[in-house]
Design an enzyme around this catalytic site. Sequence first.
Site, mmCIF file in Angstrom:
data_model
loop_
_atom_site.group_PDB
_atom_site.id
_atom_site.type_symbol
_atom_site.label_atom_id
_atom_site.label_comp_id
_atom_site.label_asym_id
_atom_site.label_seq_id
_atom_site.Cartn_x
_atom_site.Cartn_y
_atom_site.Cartn_z
ATOM 1 N N ASP A 177 84.994 55.214 40.436
ATOM 2 C CA ASP A 177 85.457 53.773 41.546
ATOM 3 C C ASP A 177 84.801 52.486 40.292
ATOM 4 O O ASP A 177 84.239 52.932 39.078
ATOM 5 C CB ASP A 177 84.014 53.866 41.807
ATOM 6 C CG ASP A 177 83.429 52.733 42.141
ATOM 7 O OD1 ASP A 177 83.850 51.761 42.336
ATOM 8 O OD2 ASP A 177 82.379 53.348 43.626
ATOM 9 N N HIS A 178 86.130 51.914 40.162
ATOM 10 C CA HIS A 178 86.762 51.252 39.126
ATOM 11 C C HIS A 178 84.558 50.043 39.415
ATOM 12 O O HIS A 178 85.042 49.519 37.735
ATOM 13 C CB HIS A 178 87.369 50.433 38.987
ATOM 14 C CG HIS A 178 87.482 49.509 40.290
ATOM 15 N ND1 HIS A 178 87.823 49.381 41.250
ATOM 16 C CD2 HIS A 178 87.676 47.709 39.996
ATOM 17 C CE1 HIS A 178 88.349 48.695 42.206
ATOM 18 N NE2 HIS A 178 88.060 47.683 41.360
ATOM 19 N N HIS A 240 81.924 51.053 46.294
ATOM 20 C CA HIS A 240 81.311 49.791 45.378
ATOM 21 C C HIS A 240 80.297 49.268 45.447
ATOM 22 O O HIS A 240 79.230 48.751 44.690
ATOM 23 C CB HIS A 240 82.577 48.379 45.290
ATOM 24 C CG HIS A 240 84.240 48.898 45.082
ATOM 25 N ND1 HIS A 240 84.476 49.654 44.004
ATOM 26 C CD2 HIS A 240 84.914 48.323 45.429
ATOM 27 C CE1 HIS A 240 85.745 50.721 43.964
ATOM 28 N NE2 HIS A 240 86.891 49.483 45.125
HETATM 29 C C1 BG6 Z 1 90.125 48.174 45.693
HETATM 30 C C2 BG6 Z 1 89.594 48.072 47.569
HETATM 31 O O1 BG6 Z 1 88.876 49.467 45.670
HETATM 32 O O2 BG6 Z 1 88.719 47.062 45.241
HETATM 33 C C3 BG6 Z 1 90.347 46.473 46.863
HETATM 34 O O3 BG6 Z 1 90.560 49.356 47.624
HETATM 35 C C4 BG6 Z 1 89.626 45.030 47.026
HETATM 36 O O4 BG6 Z 1 90.578 46.765 48.766
HETATM 37 C C5 BG6 Z 1 88.874 46.016 45.582
HETATM 38 O O5 BG6 Z 1 90.530 44.319 46.555
HETATM 39 C C6 BG6 Z 1 88.524 44.947 45.422
HETATM 40 O O6 BG6 Z 1 88.499 44.602 43.182
HETATM 41 P P1 BG6 Z 1 88.363 43.831 42.569
HETATM 42 O O7 BG6 Z 1 87.775 44.528 41.110
HETATM 43 O O8 BG6 Z 1 89.748 42.453 42.210
HETATM 44 O O9 BG6 Z 1 86.796 42.951 42.799
#
Ligand code: BG6
Length: 482
Positions: A177-178, A240
Amino acid sequence: MVSRVIPVEPFDLVIFGATGDLARRKILPGLFHRFTVGQMPDTARIIGAARSDMDQATFRAQVRDSLAQFAPQAMEQADMVARFLDRIAYVRVDATGPEGWTALRETLRDDAVRAFYLSVAPALFGAIAANLHEHGIATPDSRIVVEKPFGHDLDSARALNADLRQSFDERQIYRIDHYLGKETVQNLMALRFANSLWEPLWNATHIDHVQITVAESLGVEGRGEYYDRFGAMRDMVQNHLMQLLCLTAMEPPSKFTPNAVRDEKVKVIEALEPVAQADIVRGQYRARGGEGSYRDDAGDPESQTESFVAMKVNIGNWRWAGTPFYLRTGKKLRGRRSEIAMIFRDPPHMIFPKTEGHHGNALIIRLQPDEGITLSNTIKEPGPGGFRLAEVTLDMTFADALDQQSDPQDAYERLIMDVIRGDQTLFMRGDEVEAAWAWADPIIAGWEEAATPPKGYDAGSSGPEDALMLLHRDGRRWREIT
Ligand code: BG6
């Protein structure tokens, strides 16, 4: 502040789906960055694995193009790029068939850490894991990395877990989960567990409510087909926002080890109370100005998928009973802003007659952009005119405080290096993912059953009016999205 980079062990990282979007945008530029700062040893190798029939030189040229496009500063370091490309190989592999696996096995070294990054559709996870196992490519110390979406409901997540566990132990599985790789998200743990200031206040006695906002200004950007099947709840909230909620709400683990941290996160998810439909607002952006609507972007004129969700969540445990967590996320909102706001209770007794300037205390943890912390306080407004109150803030921006502008680290780089180090702390455990789906499924089933269409909101706004009401009716208000 000097950055202290400790090189990881030599590794062979095999990227399945190496020609895909994620690999080109994030994984390869991230690895290149780790290479330039000296964390990736010269003996490390990256092996692209995909179905396309191409030779190594063609793949290296593609990697070079990806760097030029997604890490343009790389092109100013021609020497580095050349050395990085030397580390890259390509093997043609058919994920579901027999071809390529023997060649892949022969490419890998026995004395390097083996990691397999599955940057492919989840439907292929099981087949690739089984092939790695059956062809003797996966060793007991190998790691397998998978990306979201990890299922679209509890049953599919269980099936994916079962598929992976046929060939790999849980200790070998890294579910990304990045958000957990974001510096400020990790900082939340440091803030809570490396300081003694906050812990006595971090509970329902002192905190009135919590607001977790992940607002995006972009729309679905060419991912309409995927997004329309998932919507904001499955795409953002189940993973997230849930991770942010867990790190904010969890009990202090007794040690900073992967399972101690993840045990505490699972307990939070299991303590979540069912969310009433009246406590949820789904929204969908409308066209505005020159901008298209969600339905235009998703390519479905009748789509009922939400591009926005706001909800009130209660955690049924001693620490948080009586302190709601309000979650909010959406696309095409007024700004790109992610933050966790801890809103403190008012003083028990107000001695000042004029209270207009009194806003109470809030601790805002800004995840992006402009990562940092703000603490708002009430002071006496200087000067004559009676004892008037005003709000001032103590602000800390991490970039200024730590002088790290020069070496920003993307979440993916950090996470890939953790895979090589064998540290699962920032990855979701199987039971954690399943618990999050077990919480999300009835919410989604509830609105599917009610068949209530999402509320429209203007692109560039703060979301639907009803989302404002969610807090107003509790005598609270959202922080502005700027
Ligand atoms: C991704 C989603 O996991 O996270 C996207 O699939 C979203 O829809 C993105 O835009 C948001 O990531 P960050 O790092 O730009 O906040």
